[in-house]
Design an enzyme around this catalytic site. Structure first.
Site, mmCIF file in Angstrom:
data_model
loop_
_atom_site.group_PDB
_atom_site.id
_atom_site.type_symbol
_atom_site.label_atom_id
_atom_site.label_comp_id
_atom_site.label_asym_id
_atom_site.label_seq_id
_atom_site.Cartn_x
_atom_site.Cartn_y
_atom_site.Cartn_z
ATOM 1 N N LYS A 229 0.836 -1.204 0.000
ATOM 2 C CA LYS A 229 0.000 0.000 0.000
ATOM 3 C C LYS A 229 0.872 1.255 0.000
ATOM 4 O O LYS A 229 2.049 1.207 0.357
ATOM 5 C CB LYS A 229 -0.885 0.024 1.255
ATOM 6 C CG LYS A 229 -2.002 -1.012 1.273
ATOM 7 C CD LYS A 229 -2.886 -0.838 2.493
ATOM 8 C CE LYS A 229 -3.999 -1.862 2.543
ATOM 9 N NZ LYS A 229 -4.975 -1.742 1.447
ATOM 10 N N ARG A 303 -10.392 -11.343 1.947
ATOM 11 C CA ARG A 303 -11.312 -12.355 1.405
ATOM 12 C C ARG A 303 -10.716 -13.759 1.494
ATOM 13 O O ARG A 303 -11.459 -14.739 1.502
ATOM 14 C CB ARG A 303 -11.694 -11.990 -0.036
ATOM 15 C CG ARG A 303 -10.577 -12.032 -1.021
ATOM 16 C CD ARG A 303 -10.915 -11.307 -2.317
ATOM 17 N NE ARG A 303 -10.907 -9.851 -2.151
ATOM 18 C CZ ARG A 303 -11.267 -8.988 -3.108
ATOM 19 N NH1 ARG A 303 -11.690 -9.431 -4.287
ATOM 20 N NH2 ARG A 303 -11.220 -7.688 -2.882
#
Ligand code: BES
Ligand code: MN
Ligand code: ZN
Length: 449
Positions: A229, A303
């Site tokens: 990120k 996920r």
């Protein structure tokens, strides 16, 4: 902040409806009064929703700081639900997170809401108090930084908080996770030197009736992994375990309120970090259910952990239904901003019940479509699935990806990435930092189902 039934109070707040000059949420000092007294505008009486009352009262504790009062009385509200909303607003307006910075004004803050007793008020306020204490626990976990809050400390805090309330908390680490085949979860955790932890809290309030399962995303830090990120994007990623803090807060409330229900809270906690053994973009990994997954982005890690959490929970705990809560996608912030959580599910009735619980709690949840066409986006040439579905409909494809790991159990996924963390600025009725969003809605869902 407790409540008491007493006529004695240091300060007074009078709610004023239908006054053009006093717009909803504005405060005015009443100089004629014998003690610190505020007039609180609330707009038109027939439109006064509990959400507006909660927001308006959020501003009161800050104003009352000047007067150094311990207790406050409310005039002008007569309905238990309205007073409960006011109490919650006061509570959250009074909230300070003191783990890393002393509250120098602690002794000037409100301690007591003083009211006259009437039918139904004690029950309503007691429930609000339980919900606010539980949301404070959630806020504490989410606001704590990754240097202090990692899988093992999260597990310990869950035990310390829940066991005294009669919730049993089972915790296990890497070895048992390996034995159980939680392969996607372990792949995410590989780059961290913090041991991953599975936390299973169990509240038995209804004998041998079936259990509901509340499952929370538990990334105690999300650096993005090799799909790293940006500096700004990473700065709040200690809050990537907000889903787990929400389900732990909810089971805390359910247990303290002694609801006659059976509930599990399940958290697969780990960090998404970088080192020589970390999983990589392009890897193909397996999962607890056995489906293989091509890693398009190591930053779509939530996920993967939730896929295993869902399929393991379904197989091992056989719940009657499952709700997962997750800071899953930045895309949900594009779609719904910081106002509402996004919902994707596989069962219309459960979805309706979730939306009703959200409405009752003033925690907005918005259903996203689950058309099969979206599933094309995460097909992979060499694996059963890939873990991203491209830019379009990012929150829906993330939700439907999770659905691939649910076999036959009614399930709803809540993406709380936009609503769970308010960074440096409060957004009434929520304080700065962790909002605690979702604790009330999950509690109401369990209570009414
Ligand atoms: N934890 C993030 C989602 C997130 C973003 C939460 C901003 C709160 C604020 C999640 O793990 C993530 O990185 N999602 C990616 C998915 C993408 C790579 C498909 C995202 O949203 O960018
Ligand atoms: Mn990520
Ligand atoms: Zn994440």
């Amino acid at each position: 902040m407790k409540f008491e039934f007493t006529p004695i109070a240091d300060a007074l707040v009078t709610v004023v409806f239908d006054d053009e000059a006093l717009k909803a949420g504005t405060l005015k000092i009443d100089f004629k009064a014998d003690r610190p007294s505020l007039l609180l505008g609330m707009g038109k009486s027939e439109e006064a929703k509990n959400s507006a009352i909660r927001k308006a009262f959020f501003g009161v504790p800050g104003e009352l700081l000047k007067y150094e009062v311990d207790s406050v009385r409310i005039e002008g509200l007569t309905d238990p639900a309205q007073l409960a909303a006011a109490y919650e607003g006061l509570w959250m307006g009074n909230y300070v997170f003191t783990r890393y910075k002393e509250d120098k004004q602690a002794d000037k803050r409100l301690k007591v809401l003083a009211l006259d007793e009437f039918d139904g008020l004690s029950e309503a306020l007691t429930e609000s108090q339980i919900l606010m204490q539980s949301a404070d626990f959630t806020r504490y976990l989410v606001n704590s930084r990754a240097i202090d809050l990692y899988p093992e400390t999260l597990a310990q805090l869950a035990k310390d908080e829940l066991e005294p309330l009669g919730v049993s908390v089972e915790v296990f680490g890497r070895d048992k996770s390996q034995a159980l085949g939680l392969k996607a979860f372990l792949a995410v955790s590989e780059g961290s030197d913090k041991e991953p932890q599975v936390i299973i809290a169990k509240y038995n309030g209804a004998g041998d009736e079936p259990y509901a399962a509340l499952i929370g995303k538990g990334l105690t830090y999300d650096s993005g992994g090799y799909g790293i990120k940006s500096t700004e994007g990473m700065g709040t990623m200690h809050s990537d375990m907000a889903g787990s803090a929400t389900v732990l807060g909810a089971i805390r409330a359910i247990a303290e309120a002694k609801l006659k229900k059976n509930v599990y809270a399940v958290v697969l906690a780990c960090e998404n970090m970088i080192d020589g053994s970390a999983y990589k973009n392009g890897d193909i990994i397996s999962s607890h259910l056995g489906k293989t997954i091509e890693i398009n982005s190591t930053d779509a890690e939530g996920r993967l952990t939730l896929a295993d959490a869902l399929s393991y929970t379904e197989e091992a705990l056989k719940p009657s239904f499952m709700i997962d809560v997750a800071t899953l996608t930045g895309a949900v912030i594009i779609a719904l901003g910081d106002v509402a959580a996004g919902a994707v599910g596989n069962d219309d009735q459960l979805m309706k019940d979730v939306l009703a619980a959200a409405e009752l709690s003033d925690e907005p949840i918005w259903q996203l479509p689950n058309f099969d066409e979206y599933k094309e986006q995460y097909k992979s040439t060499f694996a059963d699935l890939k873990n991203t579905g491209g830019r379009g409909a990012g929150s829906i494809t993330a939700g439907l990806f999770l659905g691939e790991f649910v076999q036959a159990t009614p399930w709803v996924h809540l993406d709380v990435a936009g609503v769970t963390y308010r960074a440096d600025k409060a957004k009434p009725p929520h304080p700065a930092g962790a909002s605690g969003f979702g604790v009330k809605a999950l509690y109401q869902l369990i209570k009414h189902r």
